[in-house]
Scaffold this motif. Structure first.
Motif, mmCIF file in Angstrom:
data_model
loop_
_atom_site.group_PDB
_atom_site.id
_atom_site.type_symbol
_atom_site.label_atom_id
_atom_site.label_comp_id
_atom_site.label_asym_id
_atom_site.label_seq_id
_atom_site.Cartn_x
_atom_site.Cartn_y
_atom_site.Cartn_z
ATOM 1 N N ASP A 127 0.708 -1.178 -0.096
ATOM 2 C CA ASP A 127 -0.187 -0.189 -0.028
ATOM 3 C C ASP A 127 0.936 1.444 0.153
ATOM 4 O OD1 ASP A 127 -2.223 -1.866 0.081
ATOM 5 O OD2 ASP A 127 -2.703 -1.273 2.114
ATOM 6 N N LEU A 128 2.078 1.183 0.840
ATOM 7 C CA LEU A 128 2.967 2.314 0.961
ATOM 8 C C LEU A 128 3.408 2.645 -0.577
ATOM 9 C CD1 LEU A 128 4.339 4.469 2.683
ATOM 10 C CD2 LEU A 128 6.040 2.813 2.990
ATOM 11 N N ALA A 129 3.949 1.691 -1.340
ATOM 12 C CA ALA A 129 4.510 1.835 -2.408
ATOM 13 C C ALA A 129 3.804 2.306 -3.276
ATOM 14 C CB ALA A 129 5.126 0.507 -2.938
ATOM 15 N N ALA A 130 2.331 1.963 -3.348
ATOM 16 C CA ALA A 130 1.527 2.330 -4.396
ATOM 17 C C ALA A 130 0.957 4.032 -4.128
ATOM 18 C CB ALA A 130 0.253 1.376 -4.342
ATOM 19 N N ARG A 131 0.763 4.177 -3.006
ATOM 20 C CA ARG A 131 0.642 5.496 -2.589
ATOM 21 C C ARG A 131 1.763 6.507 -2.916
ATOM 22 N NH1 ARG A 131 -1.173 5.984 3.379
ATOM 23 N NH2 ARG A 131 -2.645 7.914 3.279
ATOM 24 N N LEU A 132 3.072 6.174 -2.644
ATOM 25 C CA LEU A 132 4.204 6.802 -3.126
ATOM 26 C C LEU A 132 4.297 7.033 -4.674
ATOM 27 C CD1 LEU A 132 6.929 5.313 -0.652
ATOM 28 C CD2 LEU A 132 6.202 7.649 -0.835
ATOM 29 N N ARG A 133 4.140 5.876 -5.395
ATOM 30 C CA ARG A 133 3.733 6.048 -6.817
ATOM 31 C C ARG A 133 2.931 7.115 -7.311
ATOM 32 N NH1 ARG A 133 5.345 0.653 -6.340
ATOM 33 N NH2 ARG A 133 3.222 0.078 -6.703
ATOM 34 N N THR A 134 1.607 6.892 -6.764
ATOM 35 C CA THR A 134 0.730 7.855 -7.171
ATOM 36 C C THR A 134 0.748 9.293 -6.754
ATOM 37 O OG1 THR A 134 -1.110 6.163 -6.465
ATOM 38 C CG2 THR A 134 -1.853 8.241 -6.530
ATOM 39 N N ARG A 135 1.607 9.541 -5.708
ATOM 40 C CA ARG A 135 1.984 11.028 -5.495
ATOM 41 C C ARG A 135 3.347 11.421 -6.283
ATOM 42 N NH1 ARG A 135 0.961 11.230 0.986
ATOM 43 N NH2 ARG A 135 2.163 13.308 0.761
ATOM 44 N N SER A 136 4.013 10.601 -6.851
ATOM 45 C CA SER A 136 5.073 10.755 -7.588
ATOM 46 C C SER A 136 6.400 11.023 -6.598
ATOM 47 C CB SER A 136 4.973 11.827 -8.496
ATOM 48 O OG SER A 136 4.268 11.596 -9.743
ATOM 49 N N GLN A 137 6.342 10.457 -5.600
ATOM 50 C CA GLN A 137 7.363 10.591 -4.286
ATOM 51 C C GLN A 137 8.179 8.986 -4.367
ATOM 52 O OE1 GLN A 137 5.028 11.378 -1.091
ATOM 53 N NE2 GLN A 137 5.695 13.458 -1.324
ATOM 54 N N ALA A 138 9.163 9.151 -3.655
ATOM 55 C CA ALA A 138 9.965 8.104 -3.342
ATOM 56 C C ALA A 138 10.351 8.118 -1.896
ATOM 57 C CB ALA A 138 11.138 8.035 -4.432
ATOM 58 N N ALA A 139 10.528 6.957 -1.479
ATOM 59 C CA ALA A 139 10.877 7.021 0.279
ATOM 60 C C ALA A 139 12.388 6.771 0.434
ATOM 61 C CB ALA A 139 10.192 5.945 0.931
ATOM 62 N N ARG A 140 12.905 7.600 1.264
ATOM 63 C CA ARG A 140 14.593 7.300 1.416
ATOM 64 C C ARG A 140 14.755 6.604 2.945
ATOM 65 N NH1 ARG A 140 19.405 8.559 -1.146
ATOM 66 N NH2 ARG A 140 20.939 7.738 0.490
ATOM 67 N N THR A 141 13.354 6.861 3.631
ATOM 68 C CA THR A 141 13.707 6.343 5.041
ATOM 69 C C THR A 141 12.148 5.861 5.379
ATOM 70 O OG1 THR A 141 15.091 8.093 5.753
ATOM 71 C CG2 THR A 141 14.062 6.749 7.444
ATOM 72 N N VAL A 142 12.341 4.511 5.954
ATOM 73 C CA VAL A 142 11.159 3.831 6.112
ATOM 74 C C VAL A 142 11.266 3.412 7.801
ATOM 75 C CG1 VAL A 142 9.821 1.712 5.886
ATOM 76 C CG2 VAL A 142 11.050 2.428 4.169
ATOM 77 N N THR A 143 10.036 3.811 8.440
ATOM 78 C CA THR A 143 10.039 3.602 9.871
ATOM 79 C C THR A 143 8.784 2.833 10.287
ATOM 80 O OG1 THR A 143 10.749 5.771 10.088
ATOM 81 C CG2 THR A 143 9.752 4.658 12.142
ATOM 82 N N VAL A 144 9.043 1.524 11.009
ATOM 83 C CA VAL A 144 8.074 0.728 11.358
ATOM 84 C C VAL A 144 7.895 0.759 12.835
ATOM 85 C CG1 VAL A 144 7.420 -1.598 11.677
ATOM 86 C CG2 VAL A 144 8.638 -0.939 9.530
ATOM 87 N N THR A 145 6.520 1.148 13.312
ATOM 88 C CA THR A 145 6.141 1.263 14.609
ATOM 89 C C THR A 145 5.234 0.239 15.185
ATOM 90 O OG1 THR A 145 6.479 3.652 14.605
ATOM 91 C CG2 THR A 145 5.411 2.871 16.512
ATOM 92 N N VAL A 146 5.660 -0.654 16.059
ATOM 93 C CA VAL A 146 4.721 -1.773 16.447
ATOM 94 C C VAL A 146 4.334 -1.468 18.073
ATOM 95 C CG1 VAL A 146 4.563 -4.207 17.230
ATOM 96 C CG2 VAL A 146 6.052 -3.259 15.245
ATOM 97 N N ARG A 147 3.102 -1.186 18.188
ATOM 98 C CA ARG A 147 2.604 -0.985 19.642
ATOM 99 C C ARG A 147 2.458 -2.285 20.352
ATOM 100 N NH1 ARG A 147 -1.508 3.435 20.062
ATOM 101 N NH2 ARG A 147 0.360 4.466 20.309
ATOM 102 N N MET A 148 2.972 -2.552 21.408
ATOM 103 C CA MET A 148 3.123 -3.739 22.217
ATOM 104 C C MET A 148 1.897 -3.798 23.058
ATOM 105 S SD MET A 148 5.799 -4.689 21.076
ATOM 106 C CE MET A 148 6.416 -6.009 22.178
ATOM 107 N N ALA A 149 1.694 -5.062 23.891
ATOM 108 C CA ALA A 149 0.450 -5.001 24.454
ATOM 109 C C ALA A 149 0.283 -4.357 25.670
ATOM 110 C CB ALA A 149 0.427 -6.593 24.961
ATOM 111 N N ASP A 150 1.658 -3.666 26.117
ATOM 112 C CA ASP A 150 1.537 -2.927 27.525
ATOM 113 C C ASP A 150 1.311 -1.511 26.798
ATOM 114 O OD1 ASP A 150 4.125 -2.387 26.109
ATOM 115 O OD2 ASP A 150 5.023 -3.102 28.015
ATOM 116 N N GLN A 151 0.892 -1.255 25.557
ATOM 117 C CA GLN A 151 0.788 0.166 25.023
ATOM 118 C C GLN A 151 2.148 0.876 24.726
ATOM 119 O OE1 GLN A 151 -2.253 0.848 23.799
ATOM 120 N NE2 GLN A 151 -2.698 -1.095 24.489
#
Length: 191
Positions: free
Chosen positions: A119-143
């Motif tokens: 989804d991210l790649a498709a969105r970037l292509r739609t906006r004629s953009q490219a990512a240089r940094t990718v950040t993944v955030t995971v929320r743990m069970a303890d919030q």
């Protein structure tokens, strides 16, 4: 070109009076507008840097580079007549997946991560953009949020690049903590 070679503090500033000095030692392939076949021919003739291209006689440059020779030689001398339109930096692109309850099985977050990257790649292509940094955030069970950022070797809007390329890289990128309550956003910034 200077932005691809960050200096102190991640910013490379080249004063107008230093432009030719900055460009001169750069490889010929880095010159804006030089195609691969042209670079090969220039190197065959001993022209390996942008500074050397600036010194090639105009008739020789025309024979090798064709119609854009004058323009390419001007750029090699630091003359660029293109108009620069000031604007804001693009907003970060974010995608997100939420799970209604704690997830103990690693397959569900992995599948969600793959979908998020697609989804991210498709969105970037739609906006004629490219990512240089990718950040993944995971929320743990303890919030608590666990974030990991990765700078790509080159800006890209392709799923494989955003995910890490090779299969081992993908598997490493998709390993998630066992009790992830939510996968919260996989975002990118143009950098």
């Amino acid at each position: 070109m200077a932005s691809a070679r960050p200096g102190r503090g991640g910013i490379q500033y080249v004063a107008p009076s230093e432009t030719e000095q900055f460009l001169a030692p750069q490889p010929i392939e880095d010159s804006c507008g030089i195609r691969r076949a042209q670079a090969v021919e220039l190197r065959r003739l001993g022209v390996e840097t942008i500074g050397q291209l600036a010194l090639v006689p105009p008739a020789t440059a025309l024979r090798i580079l064709g119609h854009p020779a004058r323009l390419l030689q001007e750029r090699a001398r630091g003359i660029d007549r293109r108009t620069i339109l000031p604007g804001r930096a693009p907003e970060p692109v974010r995608v997100r997946a939420d799970f209604s309850r704690d997830v103990l099985d690693g397959l569900q977050p992995r599948a969600a991560a793959l979908q998020l990257v697609t989804d991210l790649a498709a969105r970037l292509r739609t906006r004629s953009q490219a990512a240089r940094t990718v950040t993944v955030t995971v929320r743990m069970a303890d919030q608590k949020d666990l974030s990991k950022s990765r700078r790509l070797p080159a800006a890209s809007a392709h799923s494989d690049d955003l995910l890490g390329g090779s299969q081992p890289g993908r598997d490493r990128a998709l390993r998630s903590p066992c009790r992830a309550a939510r996968s919260n956003p996989c975002g990118s910034r143009r950098g």
